[in-house]
Scaffold this motif. Structure first.
Motif, PDB file in Angstrom:
ATOM      1  N   LEU A   1       6.724  29.442  45.000  1.00 51.21           N
ATOM      2  CA  LEU A   1       5.634  28.465  44.928  1.00 51.21           C
ATOM      3  C   LEU A   1       4.952  28.536  43.559  1.00 51.21           C
ATOM      4  N   PHE A   2       4.780  29.763  43.063  1.00 50.67           N
ATOM      5  CA  PHE A   2       4.180  29.932  41.735  1.00 50.67           C
ATOM      6  C   PHE A   2       5.145  29.448  40.660  1.00 50.67           C
ATOM      7  N   THR A   3       6.388  29.907  40.768  1.00 54.05           N
ATOM      8  CA  THR A   3       7.397  29.565  39.763  1.00 54.05           C
ATOM      9  C   THR A   3       7.609  28.062  39.661  1.00 54.05           C
ATOM     10  N   ASN A   4       7.804  27.421  40.810  1.00 52.08           N
ATOM     11  CA  ASN A   4       8.083  25.989  40.801  1.00 52.08           C
ATOM     12  C   ASN A   4       6.853  25.157  40.468  1.00 52.08           C
ATOM     13  N   SER A   5       5.675  25.651  40.835  1.00 51.56           N
ATOM     14  CA  SER A   5       4.449  24.935  40.469  1.00 51.56           C
ATOM     15  C   SER A   5       4.293  24.896  38.957  1.00 51.56           C
ATOM     16  N   SER A   6       4.481  26.057  38.304  1.00 46.26           N
ATOM     17  CA  SER A   6       4.339  26.094  36.847  1.00 46.26           C
ATOM     18  C   SER A   6       5.433  25.271  36.181  1.00 46.26           C
ATOM     19  N   ARG A   7       6.647  25.313  36.743  1.00 49.58           N
ATOM     20  CA  ARG A   7       7.750  24.532  36.178  1.00 49.58           C
ATOM     21  C   ARG A   7       7.495  23.034  36.358  1.00 49.58           C
ATOM     22  N   ALA A   8       6.963  22.658  37.517  1.00 45.93           N
ATOM     23  CA  ALA A   8       6.669  21.244  37.779  1.00 45.93           C
ATOM     24  C   ALA A   8       5.585  20.728  36.840  1.00 45.93           C
ATOM     25  N   VAL A   9       4.571  21.559  36.580  1.00 43.65           N
ATOM     26  CA  VAL A   9       3.505  21.157  35.662  1.00 43.65           C
ATOM     27  C   VAL A   9       4.045  21.036  34.238  1.00 43.65           C
ATOM     28  N   ALA A  10       4.857  22.014  33.839  1.00 45.69           N
ATOM     29  CA  ALA A  10       5.396  22.012  32.478  1.00 45.69           C
ATOM     30  C   ALA A  10       6.270  20.785  32.212  1.00 45.69           C
ATOM     31  N   TYR A  11       6.992  20.321  33.248  1.00 48.43           N
ATOM     32  CA  TYR A  11       7.928  19.205  33.076  1.00 48.43           C
ATOM     33  C   TYR A  11       7.512  17.968  33.879  1.00 48.43           C
ATOM     34  N   LEU A  12       6.222  17.856  34.205  1.00 49.64           N
ATOM     35  CA  LEU A  12       5.763  16.838  35.153  1.00 49.64           C
ATOM     36  C   LEU A  12       6.216  15.421  34.797  1.00 49.64           C
ATOM     37  N   ARG A  13       6.176  15.068  33.547  1.00 47.00           N
ATOM     38  CA  ARG A  13       6.488  13.682  33.172  1.00 47.00           C
ATOM     39  C   ARG A  13       7.962  13.331  33.340  1.00 47.00           C
ATOM     40  N   TYR A  14       8.799  14.349  33.585  1.00 42.17           N
ATOM     41  CA  TYR A  14      10.229  14.099  33.752  1.00 42.17           C
ATOM     42  C   TYR A  14      10.657  13.971  35.222  1.00 42.17           C
ATOM     43  N   VAL A  15       9.744  14.205  36.155  1.00 43.01           N
ATOM     44  CA  VAL A  15      10.106  14.218  37.579  1.00 43.01           C
ATOM     45  C   VAL A  15      10.569  12.836  38.047  1.00 43.01           C
ATOM     46  N   ASP A  16      11.700  12.796  38.763  1.00 43.14           N
ATOM     47  CA  ASP A  16      12.177  11.568  39.395  1.00 43.14           C
ATOM     48  C   ASP A  16      11.661  11.590  40.835  1.00 43.14           C
ATOM     49  N   ARG A  17      10.522  10.960  41.049  1.00 45.36           N
ATOM     50  CA  ARG A  17       9.835  11.050  42.348  1.00 45.36           C
ATOM     51  C   ARG A  17      10.643  10.418  43.479  1.00 45.36           C
TER      52      ARG A  17
ATOM     53  N   LEU B   1      21.588  16.706  42.139  1.00 46.58           N
ATOM     54  CA  LEU B   1      20.748  15.878  41.273  1.00 46.58           C
ATOM     55  C   LEU B   1      21.534  15.363  40.065  1.00 46.58           C
ATOM     56  N   MET B   2      22.377  16.212  39.486  1.00 44.85           N
ATOM     57  CA  MET B   2      23.181  15.768  38.348  1.00 44.85           C
ATOM     58  C   MET B   2      24.211  14.730  38.778  1.00 44.85           C
ATOM     59  N   ALA B   3      24.778  14.917  39.979  1.00 41.59           N
ATOM     60  CA  ALA B   3      25.736  13.936  40.496  1.00 41.59           C
ATOM     61  C   ALA B   3      25.061  12.603  40.773  1.00 41.59           C
ATOM     62  N   ALA B   4      23.752  12.650  41.066  1.00 41.13           N
ATOM     63  CA  ALA B   4      22.998  11.419  41.326  1.00 41.13           C
ATOM     64  C   ALA B   4      22.569  10.724  40.034  1.00 41.13           C
ATOM     65  N   GLY B   5      22.877  11.350  38.884  1.00 46.78           N
ATOM     66  CA  GLY B   5      22.604  10.687  37.612  1.00 46.78           C
ATOM     67  C   GLY B   5      21.490  11.289  36.776  1.00 46.78           C
ATOM     68  N   LEU B   6      20.837  12.349  37.248  1.00 44.14           N
ATOM     69  CA  LEU B   6      19.768  12.963  36.478  1.00 44.14           C
ATOM     70  C   LEU B   6      20.341  13.866  35.392  1.00 44.14           C
ATOM     71  N   GLU B   7      19.619  13.974  34.276  1.00 37.75           N
ATOM     72  CA  GLU B   7      20.077  14.796  33.163  1.00 37.75           C
ATOM     73  C   GLU B   7      18.922  15.584  32.560  1.00 37.75           C
ATOM     74  N   GLY B   8      19.260  16.689  31.892  1.00 29.82           N
ATOM     75  CA  GLY B   8      18.300  17.448  31.104  1.00 29.82           C
ATOM     76  C   GLY B   8      17.054  17.862  31.859  1.00 29.82           C
ATOM     77  N   ALA B   9      15.904  17.604  31.220  1.00 30.34           N
ATOM     78  CA  ALA B   9      14.620  18.028  31.779  1.00 30.34           C
ATOM     79  C   ALA B   9      14.334  17.364  33.120  1.00 30.34           C
ATOM     80  N   ALA B  10      14.883  16.179  33.363  1.00 31.87           N
ATOM     81  CA  ALA B  10      14.651  15.494  34.636  1.00 31.87           C
ATOM     82  C   ALA B  10      15.230  16.282  35.800  1.00 31.87           C
TER      83      ALA B  10
END
Length: 256
Positions: free
Chosen positions: A62-78, A162-171
């Motif tokens: 929860l801590f790890t993914n929260s910090s990772r989500a914040v760090a990369y928030l603008r790349y999230v494919d909601r 996620l990669m098979a669905a077309g996401l790349e890199g930071a997304a």
């Protein structure tokens, strides 16, 4: 029952080892999207046994993914994050419940086997470069839920989906973190109801989670500088070795 009591019989050296691995695994996870669930069992199982490992990693994540989500928030494919969570929710709960019914040896066998299989699975999926749409992503998420609920180191499957669905890199990393937050909350709820969240589980989870928070931001700073294939090769060797050690220990316990 206090959190500190969870560190009973654990030396300062052992705590430092766990903390160092947590930081290292968090940085690797921030670079490639996986690594924490695969590496932490290598130091946790010898210290606390196999049974508490998945609950510990679930809470610390929860801590790890929260910090990772914040760090990369603008790349999230909601949209894709919602598809995966909707389809994996029930099976994640079932997988977590199944894990709580395992003995220590059984848990070690499950974790060790998953770690070993994750290496060739990642390579096969990457080499074939399978492409799927939303329907395929939803179907794959159902099976992923079972594995993420009851094992450690299954993150490679989500990344591949996620990669098979077309996401790349930071997304990929960002969306993975958001999904993992959701599945983590489901797992923790099941573990809590089953009585698997003990003082020891909380103590180690808070230590790992707290140390891992800066790892995501360090990873973001290095993400364009470090060759991911080098870290992947090292991680593969460590994961396979750790998996073999756990299976061997479980086999000796069952035979004895």
């Amino acid at each position: 029952m206090t959190i500190v009591s969870g560190f009973a019989d654990i030396s300062i050296f052992q705590l430092l080892l766990v903390a160092m691995m947590a930081l290292f695994a968090s940085i690797l996870g921030g670079l490639a999207g996986y690594g924490t669930g695969a590496l932490m069992p290598l130091v946790l199982v010898p210290l606390v046994g196999a049974e508490p490992v998945v609950p510990i990693i679930a809470i610390s994540a929860l801590f790890t993914n929260s910090s990772r989500a914040v760090a990369y928030l603008r790349y999230v494919d909601r949209r894709r994050a919602l598809i995966v969570l909707a389809c994996a929710a029930v099976t994640t709960a079932l997988g977590a419940y199944g894990y709580t019914r395992l003995t220590n040896a059984g848990a070690a066998l499950v974790i060790g086997t998953m770690l070993i299989l994750s290496v060739p699975l990642r390579r096969v999926l990457r080499r074939r470069q399978v492409r799927i749409g939303d329907t395929g992503l939803a179907a794959g998420s159902v099976g992923y839920g079972v594995l993420v609920g009851g094992t450690s180191g299954s993150g490679v499957i989500l990344l591949s989906l996620l990669m098979a669905a077309g996401l790349e890199g930071a997304a990929v990393i960002a969306t993975d973190a958001m999904i993992s937050l959701g599945t983590g909350l489901i797992k923790i709820s099941v573990f809590g109801l089953a009585g698997a969240v003990t003082a020891q589980v909380l103590a180690f989870a808070l230590l790992i989670g707290g140390i891992a928070i800066p790892g995501a931001f360090l990873a973001k700073a290095f993400v364009e500088r470090m060759p991911v294939h080098i870290h992947a090769a090292i991680l593969d060797v460590a994961v396979i070795t750790g998996g073999l050690v756990m299976i061997s220990a479980a086999a000796r316990h069952l035979v004895g």
